[in-house]
Design a protein around this motif. Structure first.
Motif, mmCIF file in Angstrom:
data_model
loop_
_atom_site.group_PDB
_atom_site.id
_atom_site.type_symbol
_atom_site.label_atom_id
_atom_site.label_comp_id
_atom_site.label_asym_id
_atom_site.label_seq_id
_atom_site.Cartn_x
_atom_site.Cartn_y
_atom_site.Cartn_z
ATOM 1 N N ASP A 173 25.482 -4.290 8.147
ATOM 2 C CA ASP A 173 24.293 -4.213 7.283
ATOM 3 C C ASP A 173 24.604 -3.774 5.755
ATOM 4 N N ARG A 174 25.552 -3.127 5.785
ATOM 5 C CA ARG A 174 25.947 -2.504 4.295
ATOM 6 C C ARG A 174 26.698 -3.384 3.417
ATOM 7 N N VAL A 175 27.676 -4.310 4.048
ATOM 8 C CA VAL A 175 28.773 -5.016 3.289
ATOM 9 C C VAL A 175 28.159 -6.344 2.970
ATOM 10 N N GLY A 176 27.131 -6.667 4.179
ATOM 11 C CA GLY A 176 26.252 -7.949 3.998
ATOM 12 C C GLY A 176 26.928 -9.172 4.776
ATOM 13 N N VAL A 185 16.871 -3.308 9.370
ATOM 14 C CA VAL A 185 16.844 -2.879 7.916
ATOM 15 C C VAL A 185 15.400 -3.126 7.234
ATOM 16 N N VAL A 215 29.091 -1.731 10.191
ATOM 17 C CA VAL A 215 29.042 -1.726 8.754
ATOM 18 C C VAL A 215 28.294 -2.943 8.105
ATOM 19 N N SER A 222 16.417 3.738 9.902
ATOM 20 C CA SER A 222 17.502 4.348 9.261
ATOM 21 C C SER A 222 18.829 4.016 10.089
ATOM 22 N N TYR A 223 19.878 4.171 9.633
ATOM 23 C CA TYR A 223 21.246 4.037 10.360
ATOM 24 C C TYR A 223 21.325 5.096 11.227
#
Length: 521
Positions: free
Chosen positions: A69-72, A211, A67, A216-217
């Motif tokens: 890459d999505r939360v930073g 990214v 996660v 893609s994920y």
């Protein structure tokens, strides 16, 4: 050419890793030397507390990578600092719980139980913070230096032994202060934690190369694939099963559900080269982490006999590793990452063989130096190699292989080395002190089955002369078992030689570059 801002970001990550290893070693020191007497802990509860700072570390590296890459990266950095802060608060609460005037008897026992709960929760939170640091610094540095991953990931991971050096010197220099008030280590830990917070709070984090390339994920998960998920999932669930007392049926049931779900979504068995690297990482972790305890004990004995603090062993081996990792770049250019790992595997075989019969301060340290040089490059070079060959895997590729290594050392590697040492002791005692072993043995089980071990309490009940003889034979046999442990670097060497032939057949070793549109293996 990397900008000044990139270098500042790198050194912020470096200091974050120093914080991690300093937190790790200072807590380990407290668990083994101060907290048992302070909180009335027996050996079992002490090790339970020690384990609470290990398993969340390894598991969080892998799970956070799914996660991050999505939360930073910035959010992950703040989360790690919050974990360090909560650990310190809970440790202070544990100290205050038992330092109440007039506590004794049942009241003291209740206070110690409450304090243990604080320490256990704090240890789990600290381990989550440590794992989160690893989860964000590895992909950040791999992205910043995408053309020189092996060099800069080795330099980054010099921060781990740097923290161990600081922890070792802290143990030696502040031993009296720590014994009087162990909270001093929390104040020391606050220094690098605040430094990395200040540096990284103002930094601009890069977009991870996976990214940025538009991968893609699902493609990221496909690199790890069903085979990688099965391997990591087994180790994670096996570890959680041991902690929470799950049945084997529940463990394998959860594993089947997780792997099937992962496979249906990713629709891939995984990158062949990455899966091979994950498998090689298992003996790598066993060789590097699993043997440390035995070798440190072996080196500490002649140090104590010579009148030196045994903690200097930790300082020496860690300082050696720290310095060597700064000079990985030129070696990688000469030998390639796979070539360097093959050479280190051969050196590990030599070092462990010499350590199996080394005696005396000079010989032990010379053999340990050979082994120390060998193991210095294993971990960061394996992480870099995985990232260079499977960049589509992004943060998951880099961190999953590290998590698999740590979990292997804890779940399988360490216990397996312990079994090999106990088996050597059994054979030596039966041969040199006939008829005694059945009197001093106890039966137990570990992840790979049942085993027989020497029971120190039963040895203590033997007649004095016989006890001394048994202890001497046991000590020599367990040292000699290091020669059998060479099987692990031997397996690694075969794996690396196979990879060298593979890359040579493809025209030589080359990193896969997403920026150039290269396709992973």
């Amino acid at each position: 050419m990397n900008s000044k801002a990139d270098k500042v970001l790198f050194w912020g990550c470096f200091i974050a890793l120093i914080t991690t290893s300093t937190a790790f070693i200072t807590r380990a020191i407290l668990v083994n030397t101060v907290w048992p007497a302070e909180f009335g802990l027996d050996a079992v509860r002490s090790q339970e507390l020690f384990g609470a700072g290990i398993w969340p570390f390894a598991i969080s590296i892998i799970l956070f990578s799914l996660v991050i890459d999505r939360v930073g990266y910035r959010a992950a950095m703040y989360f790690s600092f919050i974990c360090y802060t909560l650990y310190a608060i809970l440790a202070f609460m544990a100290y205050d719980a038992i330092h109440v005037p007039g506590l004794e008897g049942a009241s003291l026992a209740m206070a110690r139980e409450q304090a243990w709960n604080y320490l256990y929760a704090g240890s789990v939170i600290l381990a989550l913070g440590n794992g989160t640091v690893e989860a964000f610094i590895n992909p950040v540095v791999a992205t910043l230096f995408s053309r020189e991953k092996t060099k800069w990931l080795n330099v980054l991971h010099a921060g781990w032994p740097a923290g161990l050096v600081a922890g070792g010197i802290l143990t030696i220099g502040l031993s009296d202060a720590v014994q009087n008030d162990w909270r001093v280590v929390l104040y020391v830990l606050a220094v690098p934690a605040i430094v990395y917070l200040v540096i990284l709070a103002r930094a601009t984090f890069p977009v991870q190369e996976r990214v940025a390339s538009g991968t893609s994920y699902r493609e990221m998960l496909a690199q790890f694939g069903v085979l990688g998920a099965a391997l990591a999932g087994f180790l994670i669930l096996r570890q959680l099963g041991e902690v929470f007392g799950w049945s084997s049926a529940l463990t394998y049931g959860l594993l089947a559900v997780a792997v099937i779900g992962y496979g249906l979504y990713s629709r891939s068995l995984g990158s062949p080269v990455l899966i091979i690297l994950c498998l090689i990482m298992m003996p790598v972790a066993t060789t590097e982490l699993g043997t440390d305890g035995a070798i440190t004990g072996l080196m500490a004995e002649p140090m104590l006999q010579a009148g030196y603090n045994a903690a200097w062993v930790l300082v020496y081996t860690s300082a050696l590793m720290m310095v060597l990792r700064f000079f990985a770049g030129p070696l990688v250019k000469i030998f390639s990452p796979v070539g360097l790992l093959a050479i280190c595997s051969a050196l590990a075989i030599v070092g462990l063989t010499l350590l199996s019969f080394a005696a005396g301060l000079f010989f032990v340290f010379a053999a340990a130096t050979i082994y120390g040089v060998a193991k210095s490059y294993f971990w960061p070079t394996m992480i870099a190699l995985a990232s260079e060959q499977s960049p589509k895997g992004g943060a998951l590729t880099i961190n999953a292989i590290a998590g698999i290594g740590m979990l292997t050392a804890g779940v399988i590697g360490g216990p397996l080395i312990g079994y090999m040492q106990e088996r050597s002791a059994e054979q030596a005692i039966e041969a040199q002190v006939p008829g005694v072993y059945p009197q001093i043995a106890r039966q137990d089980r570990y992840v790979l089955g049942s085993y027989s071990a020497v029971d120190a309490d039963k040895v203590a009940q033997l007649p004095e002369q016989q006890k001394t003889e048994v202890q001497s034979v046991e000590r020599a046999a367990k040292q000699g078992a290091l020669a059998k442990i060479t099987i692990f670097p031997a397996i690694m060497l075969l794996g690396y030689l196979g990879l060298l032939f593979y890359f040579r057949a493809r025209g030589g070793y080359r990193p896969v570059s997403l920026a150039q549109g290269a396709v992973g293996h």
